[in-house]
Design a protein around this motif. Structure first.
Motif, PDB file in Angstrom:
ATOM      1  N   THR A 231       0.824  -1.197   0.000  1.00  0.00           N
ATOM      2  CA  THR A 231       0.000   0.000   0.000  1.00  0.00           C
ATOM      3  C   THR A 231       0.860   1.249   0.000  1.00  0.00           C
ATOM      4  O   THR A 231       0.574   2.242  -0.672  1.00  0.00           O
ATOM      5  CB  THR A 231      -0.925  -0.010   1.218  1.00  0.00           C
TER       6      THR A 231
ATOM      7  N   TYR B 204      -5.521  12.905   4.695  1.00  0.00           N
ATOM      8  CA  TYR B 204      -5.442  11.475   4.475  1.00  0.00           C
ATOM      9  C   TYR B 204      -5.391  11.157   2.983  1.00  0.00           C
ATOM     10  O   TYR B 204      -5.512  12.048   2.131  1.00  0.00           O
ATOM     11  CB  TYR B 204      -6.639  10.776   5.120  1.00  0.00           C
TER      12      TYR B 204
ATOM     13  N   GLU C 230     -11.024   3.576  -1.475  1.00  0.00           N
ATOM     14  CA  GLU C 230     -10.353   3.210  -0.233  1.00  0.00           C
ATOM     15  C   GLU C 230      -9.678   4.439   0.365  1.00  0.00           C
ATOM     16  O   GLU C 230      -9.269   5.361  -0.353  1.00  0.00           O
ATOM     17  CB  GLU C 230      -9.323   2.106  -0.475  1.00  0.00           C
ATOM     18  N   SER C 231      -9.572   4.450   1.687  1.00  0.00           N
ATOM     19  CA  SER C 231      -8.950   5.583   2.375  1.00  0.00           C
ATOM     20  C   SER C 231      -8.387   5.112   3.706  1.00  0.00           C
ATOM     21  O   SER C 231      -8.857   4.131   4.292  1.00  0.00           O
ATOM     22  CB  SER C 231      -9.976   6.703   2.610  1.00  0.00           C
ATOM     23  N   ASN C 232      -7.372   5.856   4.186  1.00  0.00           N
ATOM     24  CA  ASN C 232      -6.811   5.584   5.516  1.00  0.00           C
ATOM     25  C   ASN C 232      -7.255   6.647   6.525  1.00  0.00           C
ATOM     26  O   ASN C 232      -6.596   6.891   7.524  1.00  0.00           O
ATOM     27  CB  ASN C 232      -5.284   5.509   5.454  1.00  0.00           C
TER      28      ASN C 232
ATOM     29  N   LYS D 129      -7.317   5.946  10.317  1.00  0.00           N
ATOM     30  CA  LYS D 129      -6.139   5.431  10.998  1.00  0.00           C
ATOM     31  C   LYS D 129      -6.019   6.082  12.377  1.00  0.00           C
ATOM     32  O   LYS D 129      -6.384   7.238  12.591  1.00  0.00           O
ATOM     33  CB  LYS D 129      -4.886   5.685  10.180  1.00  0.00           C
TER      34      LYS D 129
ATOM     35  N   ASP E 164      -0.002   4.520  11.204  1.00  0.00           N
ATOM     36  CA  ASP E 164      -0.973   3.456  10.943  1.00  0.00           C
ATOM     37  C   ASP E 164      -1.450   3.549   9.492  1.00  0.00           C
ATOM     38  O   ASP E 164      -1.882   4.613   9.055  1.00  0.00           O
ATOM     39  CB  ASP E 164      -2.156   3.589  11.907  1.00  0.00           C
ATOM     40  N   GLU E 165      -1.340   2.480   8.759  1.00  0.00           N
ATOM     41  CA  GLU E 165      -1.805   2.465   7.369  1.00  0.00           C
ATOM     42  C   GLU E 165      -3.029   1.560   7.238  1.00  0.00           C
ATOM     43  O   GLU E 165      -3.093   0.697   6.380  1.00  0.00           O
ATOM     44  CB  GLU E 165      -0.681   2.018   6.438  1.00  0.00           C
ATOM     45  N   HIS E 166      -3.975   1.741   8.110  1.00  0.00           N
ATOM     46  CA  HIS E 166      -5.202   0.930   8.102  1.00  0.00           C
ATOM     47  C   HIS E 166      -6.135   1.450   7.011  1.00  0.00           C
ATOM     48  O   HIS E 166      -6.614   2.583   7.076  1.00  0.00           O
ATOM     49  CB  HIS E 166      -5.883   1.001   9.466  1.00  0.00           C
ATOM     50  N   TRP E 167      -6.417   0.596   6.022  1.00  0.00           N
ATOM     51  CA  TRP E 167      -7.256   1.007   4.892  1.00  0.00           C
ATOM     52  C   TRP E 167      -8.673   0.460   5.036  1.00  0.00           C
ATOM     53  O   TRP E 167      -8.872  -0.670   5.456  1.00  0.00           O
ATOM     54  CB  TRP E 167      -6.651   0.497   3.576  1.00  0.00           C
TER      55      TRP E 167
END
Length: 684
Positions: free
Chosen positions: A15, A43, A60-62, A65, A70-73
């Motif tokens: 990512t 973001y 999709e977006s982070n 986070k 943090d790269e939580h998608w």
């Protein structure tokens, strides 16, 4: 990339590489506009996908986070309002909560299925392709794996579903060039999987080398099913990733990719998506989502967006129908779809290359079709065509005798599964076919009764593969039958004879042939002529019985005793079933069976000669009766001559009323006196 990385590490790094920051602050290509209601400055918003009608955008977006590293998608959905403004994105919780990593969504063109890349701890070993379906409350189902035909233990991601749902384009690692050191990017190949006729996915194949030049990303197949846009690192790029376009040719090869100069910039330009109108592209650049008008020269083939609602004719309720798109020239099924189960809505993208026939099918309604031909259309068009499926049919009832096929007077009851009685009355044979309007959504109980017939009961359920708008409903009733046998003996010796026995129904067109003593089943209440065959050396014998009545000839119920007489001079045989119309010498057809036995007798015994004696009752004067009886005897002679009987064996004699066998004091006795007899004259 180290082989020691776990799948989650790979997802994280992938990512980071896939969504890099802007390379520099150079100005983007002219005409692009930031989709401000979707994009944020803090973001990253990436990989947009749009529905065919251009009113639903998923990306999709982070943005959720917890901390900067943090790269939580997650996946988000935005709707276009009536003013043309994208609404506040909402997270797709049912999907986000199940996945440890998400990327690359692809929305089906009807907006009801979402494909995406996902890693789920404990379920997958690497990133795989999953899909979710839109539920009745407009939320999304939990992720479902697309299956092992496409997914492997290695990476599969960034799917793009074709408008007809029959092709899936996606990425796999480029094993020959895993990592571009110069650009610090993972490199992928674009694959495509096609659906079989049974709906399963065939094994994926890589697109040809002119597409897969080495480091490809984000394939998107457009609504025309021919135009493919993707990101690639190639010589001459303006930035690291530029976008290219290729078109599938008539022979299913792909044209050499052409750079989309109207959009490419020094930034990373990736993840294109275009609605069916083909005039605006949404894409990702510089960590945000942009929109840009597409020059006419770069637009896909001319499409028509056909949409509408499928409803039931009876109550206008929406229907979850199956849709088949058929090439009207080749009769080939191009693609299949389903309407939205919640509201009956359907959405199709039809190209301008062929005429189409669209079939709408539902298990409880009659199928219908709509023809479209957009071959002369030069610009994108939206067509709304609501479809109504008929649910009523006309049942044409005919009630017949099962064995003989004639129509029956009967009593018919038709009631639906809600207890509503559609018909309850007697119906005459002359009234058939009886037409009743019935509903395909109902199940019916049918009951039929007629005297001397077994009751008939059946359940009728609509079958779209069998029924038509006018549906014949033949019902065959079985007549009650009784077991019957005839024992034949020599009148003199009382010895049992081996001979054939004929049962001729005097009311119906029915003849049964059996052996002496063999059981047959006669229609209860019907009168039968029963006669033996004309065996050599014997006269045949006959009688009249009513099936189900008491036995005749001293036997037990269900049996008949017949005695046959040897052929000898002076023997007399009364023909019990030779009949004529009143005051006529023309034989009735009911006489023919017995006369055929007479013909057999003369054929089997060519050495005999007989007298055909005809008699009348006392109605009329002597001369008239003598003449009438002579004519009747002659009619019998003429019939036998047609059966190739030698006329030298026959003489005729009309006795009028001179030889009665009973007093002419009742109609029953007069009928006995109106008779034809055979008298053996000589046995040569």
């Amino acid at each position: 990339m180290s082989n020691n990385f776990t799948a989650c590490n790979l997802a994280f790094l992938f990512t980071l590489l896939l969504v890099p920051p802007a390379l520099n602050a150079q100005a983007p290509a002219t005409g692009r506009t930031l989709v401000s209601s979707v994009s944020t400055s803090k973001y990253t918003e990436f990989a947009p996908t749009i529905s065919a009608d251009g009113k639903t955008l998923i990306f999709e977006s982070n943005k959720n986070k917890v901390n900067p590293v943090d790269e939580h998608w997650e996946l988000f959905e935005s709707k276009l309002d009536e003013k043309g403004v994208w609404g506040e994105p909402r997270p797709l919780k049912a999907i986000n909560e199940k996945c440890n990593f998400l990327a690359g969504p692809s929305l089906s063109h009807d907006g009801n299925t979402l494909y995406f890349t996902a890693f789920i701890e404990g379920t997958t070993t690497s990133e795989d392709i999953f899909y979710s379906t839109r539920l009745e409350d407009k939320s999304w189902s939990a992720p479902i794996s697309i299956g092992k035909t496409i997914n492997t233990d290695e990476y599969e991601g960034f799917p793009s579903i074709s408008a007809d749902g029959n092709s899936l384009y996606f990425l796999r690692m480029n094993e020959a060039n895993v990592y571009d050191k110069k650009n610090k990017e993972n490199c992928f190949l674009i694959y495509v999987a096609r659906k079989s006729q049974d709906g399963t996915w065939k094994a994926p194949v890589a697109l040809p080398p002119n597409i897969n030049a080495g480091c490809e990303r984000d394939p998107k197949i457009m609504a025309d099913n021919h135009t493919l846009i993707f990101s690639s690192i190639r010589n001459g790029n303006k930035g690291k990733f530029d976008m290219y376009q290729s078109r599938m040719q008539a022979d299913e090869s792909w044209s050499d990719p052409q750079p989309l100069d109207f959009i490419n910039s020094p930034d990373n330009d990736q993840s294109p998506c275009i609605s069916a109108s083909g005039d605006v592209m949404y894409f990702c650049s510089n960590n945000d989502i942009y929109a840009i008008p597409i020059p006419k020269a770069d637009r896909q083939m001319v499409n028509t967006h056909v949409q509408g609602v499928v409803r039931a004719a009876d109550n206008q309720s929406p229907l979850a129908a199956d849709i088949r798109v058929i090439n009207a020239q080749t009769n080939e099924v191009v693609s299949t779809f389903k309407t939205d189960v919640r509201n009956g809505y359907y959405s199709l993208i039809l190209g301008s290359s062929n005429p189409y026939r669209i079939e709408f099918v539902h298990k409880s309604y009659f199928a219908t079709s709509v023809d479209f031909d957009f071959r002369n259309q030069e610009t994108y068009k939206e067509v709304t065509r609501d479809v109504v499926l008929a649910g009523d049919y006309t049942a044409k009832f005919e009630i017949k005798d099962k064995d003989l096929g004639f129509a029956l007077n009967s009593f018919l009851i038709v009631a639906d599964n809600d207890g509503k009685v559609l018909y309850k009355d007697s119906v005459r044979a002359a009234d058939f076919p009886l037409s009743l309007k019935m509903s395909s959504t109902k199940q019916y109980a049918i009951s039929v009764n007629a005297p001397l017939y077994a009751a008939h009961n059946q359940s009728v359920k609509f079958d779209v593969a069998v029924f038509g708008p006018e549906m014949p409903f033949p019902i065959a009733l079985e007549h009650e039958k009784v077991k019957f046998a005839t024992e034949v003996t020599d009148v003199n010796s009382k010895q049992k004879m081996r001979t054939k026995v004929y049962y001729n129904n005097e009311t119906r067109n029915e003849v049964i042939v059996a052996e002496d003593g063999e059981a047959v089943y006669l229609r209860k209440g019907d009168r039968y002529q029963v006669m033996t065959s004309s065996d050599k050396g014997y006269l045949f014998s006959s009688a009249s019985v009513v099936a189900g009545a008491e036995a005749t000839g001293g036997g037990i119920p269900g049996t008949l005793a017949l005695h046959v007489t040897p052929v000898q001079a002076g023997a007399n045989l009364t023909l019990n079933h030779i009949t004529f119309p009143s005051n006529s010498a023309e034989l009735k057809p009911s006489s023919f069976i017995e006369l055929d036995r007479v013909a057999d007798l003369l054929t089997n015994n060519p050495n005999i000669s007989i007298e055909i004696s005809a008699h009348t009752d006392d109605v009329g004067n002597d001369d008239y009766n003598n003449t009438l009886s002579q004519k009747r005897a002659q009619s019998v002679l003429e019939y036998l001559k047609k059966k190739k009987i030698n006329p030298q064996q026959l003489i005729t004699k009309g006795y009028g009323e001179t030889r009665p066998v009973a007093p002419n004091d009742s109609e029953e006795n007069r009928e006995r006196n109106r008779r034809v007899e055979l008298v053996i004259l000589n046995v040569g």
